[in-house]
Design a protein around this motif. Sequence first.
Motif, PDB file in Angstrom:
ATOM      1  N   SER A 185     -23.627 -42.080 -35.255  1.00 34.40           N
ATOM      2  CA  SER A 185     -23.553 -43.049 -34.161  1.00 34.40           C
ATOM      3  C   SER A 185     -24.947 -43.485 -33.731  1.00 34.40           C
ATOM      4  CB  SER A 185     -22.806 -42.452 -32.970  1.00 34.40           C
ATOM      5  OG  SER A 185     -21.491 -42.087 -33.319  1.00 34.40           O
ATOM      6  N   ARG A 186     -25.857 -42.531 -33.601  1.00 35.10           N
ATOM      7  CA  ARG A 186     -27.227 -42.850 -33.197  1.00 35.10           C
ATOM      8  C   ARG A 186     -27.940 -43.666 -34.270  1.00 35.10           C
ATOM      9  NH1 ARG A 186     -28.576 -36.689 -31.065  1.00 35.10           N
ATOM     10  NH2 ARG A 186     -27.735 -36.943 -28.926  1.00 35.10           N
ATOM     11  N   ALA A 187     -27.720 -43.301 -35.533  1.00 34.54           N
ATOM     12  CA  ALA A 187     -28.376 -44.024 -36.623  1.00 34.54           C
ATOM     13  C   ALA A 187     -27.892 -45.467 -36.688  1.00 34.54           C
ATOM     14  CB  ALA A 187     -28.100 -43.311 -37.951  1.00 34.54           C
ATOM     15  N   LEU A 188     -26.595 -45.675 -36.604  1.00 37.61           N
ATOM     16  CA  LEU A 188     -26.062 -47.031 -36.667  1.00 37.61           C
ATOM     17  C   LEU A 188     -26.534 -47.857 -35.479  1.00 37.61           C
ATOM     18  CD1 LEU A 188     -22.413 -46.329 -37.871  1.00 37.61           C
ATOM     19  CD2 LEU A 188     -24.311 -47.242 -39.220  1.00 37.61           C
ATOM     20  N   ALA A 189     -26.629 -47.240 -34.316  1.00 31.00           N
ATOM     21  CA  ALA A 189     -27.148 -47.957 -33.151  1.00 31.00           C
ATOM     22  C   ALA A 189     -28.577 -48.415 -33.395  1.00 31.00           C
ATOM     23  CB  ALA A 189     -27.062 -47.069 -31.905  1.00 31.00           C
ATOM     24  N   ALA A 190     -29.384 -47.566 -34.028  1.00 30.68           N
ATOM     25  CA  ALA A 190     -30.766 -47.942 -34.331  1.00 30.68           C
ATOM     26  C   ALA A 190     -30.831 -49.113 -35.304  1.00 30.68           C
ATOM     27  CB  ALA A 190     -31.515 -46.744 -34.912  1.00 30.68           C
ATOM     28  N   LEU A 191     -29.831 -49.203 -36.178  1.00 30.96           N
ATOM     29  CA  LEU A 191     -29.787 -50.290 -37.164  1.00 30.96           C
ATOM     30  C   LEU A 191     -29.093 -51.535 -36.622  1.00 30.96           C
ATOM     31  CD1 LEU A 191     -28.867 -48.150 -40.296  1.00 30.96           C
ATOM     32  CD2 LEU A 191     -31.136 -49.015 -39.666  1.00 30.96           C
ATOM     33  N   GLY A 192     -28.483 -51.413 -35.445  1.00 41.75           N
ATOM     34  CA  GLY A 192     -27.846 -52.560 -34.821  1.00 41.75           C
ATOM     35  C   GLY A 192     -26.392 -52.755 -35.182  1.00 41.75           C
ATOM     36  N   VAL A 193     -25.741 -51.701 -35.679  1.00 40.44           N
ATOM     37  CA  VAL A 193     -24.359 -51.797 -36.157  1.00 40.44           C
ATOM     38  C   VAL A 193     -23.424 -51.041 -35.224  1.00 40.44           C
ATOM     39  CG1 VAL A 193     -22.791 -51.265 -38.070  1.00 40.44           C
ATOM     40  CG2 VAL A 193     -25.119 -51.993 -38.542  1.00 40.44           C
ATOM     41  N   ASP A 194     -22.255 -51.622 -34.970  1.00 40.76           N
ATOM     42  CA  ASP A 194     -21.224 -50.904 -34.231  1.00 40.76           C
ATOM     43  C   ASP A 194     -20.646 -49.804 -35.118  1.00 40.76           C
ATOM     44  OD1 ASP A 194     -21.488 -52.552 -32.015  1.00 40.76           O
ATOM     45  OD2 ASP A 194     -19.936 -53.951 -32.695  1.00 40.76           O
ATOM     46  N   GLY A 195     -20.223 -48.741 -34.492  1.00 37.82           N
ATOM     47  CA  GLY A 195     -19.627 -47.679 -35.296  1.00 37.82           C
ATOM     48  C   GLY A 195     -19.787 -46.336 -34.605  1.00 37.82           C
ATOM     49  N   PRO A 196     -19.492 -45.285 -35.351  1.00 41.19           N
ATOM     50  CA  PRO A 196     -19.182 -45.260 -36.780  1.00 41.19           C
ATOM     51  C   PRO A 196     -17.729 -45.616 -37.076  1.00 41.19           C
ATOM     52  CG  PRO A 196     -19.193 -43.034 -35.932  1.00 41.19           C
ATOM     53  CD  PRO A 196     -19.605 -43.916 -34.787  1.00 41.19           C
ATOM     54  N   ARG A 197     -17.497 -45.922 -38.347  1.00 44.66           N
ATOM     55  CA  ARG A 197     -16.146 -46.201 -38.836  1.00 44.66           C
ATOM     56  C   ARG A 197     -15.908 -45.342 -40.073  1.00 44.66           C
ATOM     57  NH1 ARG A 197     -13.092 -51.953 -39.819  1.00 44.66           N
ATOM     58  NH2 ARG A 197     -11.275 -51.089 -40.911  1.00 44.66           N
ATOM     59  N   PHE A 198     -14.881 -44.504 -40.013  1.00 47.42           N
ATOM     60  CA  PHE A 198     -14.574 -43.599 -41.116  1.00 47.42           C
ATOM     61  C   PHE A 198     -13.312 -44.068 -41.839  1.00 47.42           C
ATOM     62  CE2 PHE A 198     -17.131 -41.006 -38.293  1.00 47.42           C
ATOM     63  CZ  PHE A 198     -18.022 -40.418 -39.182  1.00 47.42           C
ATOM     64  N   LEU A 199     -13.356 -44.036 -43.151  1.00 51.98           N
ATOM     65  CA  LEU A 199     -12.202 -44.433 -43.945  1.00 51.98           C
ATOM     66  C   LEU A 199     -11.030 -43.508 -43.630  1.00 51.98           C
ATOM     67  CD1 LEU A 199     -11.374 -46.441 -46.207  1.00 51.98           C
ATOM     68  CD2 LEU A 199     -11.794 -44.572 -47.820  1.00 51.98           C
TER      69      LEU A 199
END
Length: 301
Positions: A82-96
Motif C-alpha cells: 500500500s505504501r509503495a503504490l502510494a509513492a508511485l501514485g497508484v490506488d491499491g493494492p489489488r490482489f487477484l
Amino acid sequence: MTTDFVQRPNVADRRLLLVHAHPDDESLTTGGVIARYVGEDVEVTVVTCTLGEEGEVIGERWAQLAADRADQLGGYRVLELSRALAALGVDGPRFLGGAGHWRDSGMAGTPAAGNPRAWVNADEEEALEALVAVIREIRPHVVVTYDPRGGYGHPDHIAVHDRVTAAVELSGTEDYPEAGAPWTPAKVYWTVTEQSALDAGIAAIGDLPDGWRRPEPGELPSVADDRVTTAVDVSAVLDAKRTAMAAHATQVVLAPGGGQFALSNMVAQPVFAEEHFVLARGELGRVDDSGREDDLFAGIG
C-alpha cells in the motif's frame, strides 16, 4: 470464436495493466514506468497474485512474522505494498481473487510449494477466469508481466507469465461470458534486465554497506541486449521508485545514495534509471536510432 481486432485508444485515453506475483515485484522491476505513466495521466492498475507470505525477512524487527514463525508476514506486506503504490501514485493494492486468495509458493522443492493454496497449485480455470475478468474490466491497451523464465526463475513468476499470456488470448474471445465483454490488449510486454545495463551498473558499484557483497559473474539474471525491444527512461521519477522500493522494508534495503539495493541475500544490485522490456505481443511503434521503442504506448492511438 475469437475476435480479430485490436481496440485503439485515443492518445488521452491510455490504460496500463501490470500483473505481478508478490508485493515488491512491482517496485523493483517496474516502479519507474508505473510512476512515469501515472505522471502522464495514464490509468495504471497493478494486480498482485499473492501476499508474499514466504518472503525472507531482512533484519530482526519483523523477523518473527515470517512463515516459519508467526506466519503473519503476508498481512504486513499488504501494508508495505500500500505504501509503495502510494509513492508511485497508484490506488491499491489489488490482489487477484482478493487478498489472500492464493498463497506465495516459495521456491521449487520447498514445503511451501506443496501447499494446496499456493499460486503454482491454483486451479487453472479459476486463475484464468480471474485474470480474464480483470483484463475485461480494466480494458488495458498495454499489459506488462514477466518473461517465460519469470525473470530469475521463481515458480510464481513463471506461473504469472503463463497465465497472463493465456488470459490475454482468451480475453478477446467469447469464453468466460460471465467475466465481461471481450477485450484485446494492443500490446503485451515482458519486464527484463538488459545485460549491458546490468554490467554497467555493477561496474559502477563503489563502497558498499557492511555485510553487502558484489554479485558474482552471471549471478544476477539478464537478457541479451538484442532481445530488448523497448527502453523507457525513468530518471525523472527515480525518487518515487526508490521510495516505493524502500517501502518494502522487510524485503529490500537501499544503499546510501540510492544507487544500489539488496534483498535478503545482501547482494548489491543496481537501481536502473531506464527500465527494459521485450515486446511479446503486438507491433513495435516508433523506434529510435537503436531500433528500440522508448514508450510502451508507441504506435497505439
